[in-house]
Scaffold this motif. Structure first.
Motif, short mmCIF file in Angstrom:
data_model
loop_
_atom_site.label_atom_id
_atom_site.label_comp_id
_atom_site.label_asym_id
_atom_site.label_seq_id
_atom_site.Cartn_x
_atom_site.Cartn_y
_atom_site.Cartn_z
N PHE A 96 0.86 -1.18 0.00
CA PHE A 96 0.00 0.00 0.00
C PHE A 96 0.89 1.23 0.00
CE2 PHE A 96 -2.13 3.46 2.16
CZ PHE A 96 -3.37 3.47 1.59
N THR A 97 0.73 2.09 -1.02
CA THR A 97 1.49 3.33 -1.08
C THR A 97 0.52 4.51 -1.14
OG1 THR A 97 3.27 2.18 -2.24
CG2 THR A 97 3.32 4.58 -2.28
N GLY B 193 -2.83 4.08 -2.30
CA GLY B 193 -4.20 3.59 -2.18
C GLY B 193 -4.93 3.52 -3.50
N TYR C 106 -6.45 -5.59 3.74
CA TYR C 106 -5.22 -6.01 4.42
C TYR C 106 -4.07 -5.90 3.44
CZ TYR C 106 -7.93 -7.95 8.26
OH TYR C 106 -8.77 -8.09 9.34
N VAL C 107 -2.94 -5.36 3.90
CA VAL C 107 -1.74 -5.30 3.07
C VAL C 107 -0.56 -5.85 3.87
CG1 VAL C 107 -2.54 -3.35 1.68
CG2 VAL C 107 -1.23 -2.91 3.74
N LYS D 154 2.90 -1.45 4.32
CA LYS D 154 2.27 -0.13 4.21
C LYS D 154 3.37 0.91 4.10
CE LYS D 154 -1.00 3.01 6.40
NZ LYS D 154 -0.21 4.20 6.70
N ARG D 155 3.49 1.52 2.91
CA ARG D 155 4.55 2.50 2.65
C ARG D 155 4.05 3.94 2.70
NH1 ARG D 155 7.46 -0.08 -2.60
NH2 ARG D 155 8.45 -1.81 -1.53
N LYS E 172 0.57 7.02 2.98
CA LYS E 172 -0.53 7.48 3.82
C LYS E 172 -1.78 7.76 3.00
CE LYS E 172 2.59 9.45 7.15
NZ LYS E 172 2.74 10.40 8.21
N LEU F 164 -8.14 -0.05 6.82
CA LEU F 164 -6.90 -0.64 6.32
C LEU F 164 -6.14 -1.27 7.46
CD1 LEU F 164 -4.80 -1.06 4.06
CD2 LEU F 164 -3.81 1.16 4.72
N TYR G 130 -2.62 -3.70 8.44
CA TYR G 130 -1.31 -4.11 7.92
C TYR G 130 -0.48 -4.76 9.01
CZ TYR G 130 -0.14 0.45 9.89
OH TYR G 130 -0.01 1.53 10.72
#
Length: 75
Positions: free
Chosen positions: A35-36, A38, A59-60, A63-64, A66, A73, A75
């Motif tokens: 996830f960067t 979205g 779910y990721v 998560k990189r 915001k 979300l 993670y």
């Protein structure tokens, strides 16, 4: 199991959603690797919402960023 593509395949049925197609009676959880911003998950959300299914969250693994989502979300 459902696979939501970012673009339809160039052959076959040309669907965004492959495999089981959720219905309004279904509850769906989205799983992605990273996830960067979205953007890709938001595109998946838009495609799944067209089926009438209830999206419980996403779910990721990593998560990189915001980015913002309309579902929870994790993670």
């Amino acid at each position: 199991l459902t696979l939501v593509r970012d673009v339809p395949k160039g052959h076959g049925l040309h669907h965004f959603i492959e495999g089981y197609i959720p219905t309004k009676e279904d509850y769906v959880t989205i799983i992605d690797d990273v996830f960067t911003t979205g953007k890709s998950i938001n595109e998946i959300i838009a495609n799944i919402q067209q089926t009438g299914a209830t999206i419980l969250g996403a779910y990721v693994v990593v998560k990189r960023g915001k980015g913002k989502l309309s579902v929870p979300l994790n993670y």
